[in-house]
Design a protein around this motif. Structure first.
Motif: not given
Lengths: 254, 254
Positions: A24, A30, A123-124, A126-134, A138, B74, B77, B84, B106
């Motif tokens: 990954n 991105e 949770e930073h 998780d926050a990035m994951e939800i934004m769509g960041v790999n 990153y 992604r 997302r 949060f 993005f």
């Protein structure tokens, strides 16, 4: 039976998870510009941030090696200028790549594990994951790339400073003249040793960054677990560096 | 619209969610309520894909979210924003940098366009002029608002809020609730809010779902809460003697 199989099972679990994380981490970014910015920041952190400690350990490594060999070769029929030759090869082949990377595993590796682990806990990630960041890409890839560029430079610098440390110790103690030491450093030079130094520094850089990032990325719990992850990052990196050192030595000197 | 279809989630032998089926409508504030340990946070994490259900499906409009690969997840997302519980703002970045992060990652906007977009969302959450402040320099309520600004900066279709009012005084909590409600209506967003704040339930609960020990035990809206004879709902909503007195007074009056 279960008890016997538990350790290999855990080892396989971690190895598999490590490989998946690396897959990954090295996916297509991105946005290259964001990763590039992060690579530069990491290069500054790892490189500039480690110069002082690298100078300190290297100068003493070279000085101690010189003093030890002066003591051991004392009264023997070996020319004194060999001290310079021994310190040079010791620095290039072993002490600069291995000791420097062991120290960097402590400084840089623990820092990476703590940084990523802290982001996981706050949770930073998780926050990035939800934004769509790999997030694996990153957070890990720029660190690995920066380490692969900067750590070999630090190792070359360390070898140079170690040889200088040997010069200061041997000439300063009055056992050798400057000319004798320099003659030693120029004798019996094998370019392959420098190749070995670069191979070692690249492999060690990859190991110390990826293992530390792995430990930080999957941290669970609170500050105690974060501390444990940071410690484990250093311990496992050091073990793997020493194991890899042996394997590289066997392969490249065989 | 988001739909959960017969969703189960277990951790080893522990079944945390049991057969949850529910639809969250677009342009409405959909509240998930329940006591601590009822499974609200796990359910929210399943909805955003931070966890996978043991059984069942989650649909985003007509896309089966649970069957998608990492890349497709992604992609979806990009349309998701999340606030949060602890805001999850990046400590080392300023307010503006935090909000700009998704734009940097993005979009191909120019610096000027990004600045305008950041200013627009900051104005929307009533935080004009806070661009250069770090998260540690602003209050909890302001951090929540920055979190909201960051989650709406890419104009999402879906907004998730995990306990948006936790740790806030009642007045600030009302402001945050109003803000989330207004943003939901203005942009026709599917908003899912995880809360156990009774003011939120009675103030902005367009659709309310009560979870109890991992099961969905009641659905309705804020106007149906008072008249419901569901004992679990009544004992949860009117847990405190003060609220019980208020309910009794309201029922006697009406």
């Amino acid at each position: 039976m279960d008890f016997i199989l538990r350790a290999p099972k855990r080892l396989l679990f971690h190895f598999g998870r490590y490989l998946l994380l690396m897959r990954n981490a090295f996916n297509r970014p991105e946005k290259w510009s964001m990763y590039w910015k992060e690579i530069l920041r990491q290069m500054d952190d790892i490189g500039i941030g480690s110069i002082v400690i690298v100078v300190l350990i290297s100068v003493f490594m070279g000085a101690v090696a010189a003093i030890q060999f002066i003591y051991q070769l004392d009264g023997q029929l070996i020319p004194k200028y060999y001290i310079g030759y021994i310190v040079r090869d010791l620095a290039i082949i072993e002490s600069a790549p291995t000791i420097t990377c062991l120290v960097l595993a402590g400084k840089v590796g623990s820092n990476m594990a703590a940084e990523i682990g802290g982001m996981r806990q706050k949770e930073h990630i998780d926050a990035m994951e939800i934004m769509g960041v790999n997030t694996a890409g990153y957070l890990i890839m720029p660190k690995v790339v920066a380490a692969l560029v900067v750590i070999p430079m630090l190792v070359v610098f360390s070898a140079f400073v170690a040889i200088l440390g040997g010069y200061i110790a041997s000439v300063g103690s009055g056992e050798l003249t400057g000319g004798e030491y320099l003659r030693g450093t120029r004798s019996f030079f094998l370019p392959n040793n420098v190749n070995m130094m670069f191979v070692k520094s690249l492999v060690f850089a990859f190991l110390l960054t990826t293992v530390s990032c792995y430990k930080g990325y999957f941290v669970k719990g609170g500050s105690v677990e974060l501390g444990e992850a940071s410690t484990q990052a250093v311990v496992y990196s050091n073990i793997l560096i020493l194991l890899a050192d042996y394997i590289i030595a066997v392969i490249l000197t065989g | 619209m988001i739909r959960a279809e017969n969703v189960y989630k277990s951790f080893d032998e522990n079944e945390v969610l049991k057969d949850i089926s529910i639809t969250f409508e677009a342009g409405k504030t959909n509240l998930i309520i329940g006591r601590s340990g009822a499974g609200k946070t796990v359910f929210l994490k399943l909805l955003v894909g931070l966890m996978q259900p043991t059984k069942g499906k989650i649909w985003y409009s007509d896309v089966d979210f649970t069957s998608l690969g990492k890349k497709e997840v992604r992609q979806i997302r990009m349309d998701v924003g999340m606030l949060f519980q602890g805001s999850a703002l990046f400590d080392s970045l300023t307010t503006e940098e935090n909000i700009r992060f998704p734009l940097d990652m993005f979009t191909n906007m120019t610096s000027k366009e990004k600045r305008q977009q950041v200013d627009k969302v900051l104005e929307r959450v009533n935080l004009e002029g806070s661009n250069d402040k770090y998260p540690s320099e602003i209050s909890g309520g302001m951090q929540k608002r920055v979190g909201i600004a960051r989650s709406i900066v890419l104009n999402p279709k879906y907004l998730f809020c995990d306990e948006p009012n936790s740790g806030l005084d009642p007045k600030t909590a009302l402001l945050i609730d109003e803000l989330i409600k207004d943003i939901t209506y203005e942009n026709n967003i599917t908003t899912v809010i995880n809360t156990h704040d009774m003011n939120s339930v009675m103030g902005i609960g367009d659709n309310i779902a009560l979870l109890y020990m991992g099961q969905l035990v009641w659905t309705g809206n804020k106007s149906e809460v008072m008249g419901s004879d569901n004992e679990l709902l009544q004992s949860f909503i009117f847990a405190s003697p003060f609220l019980q007195r208020l309910r009794d007074a309201a029922l006697n009056k009406g």
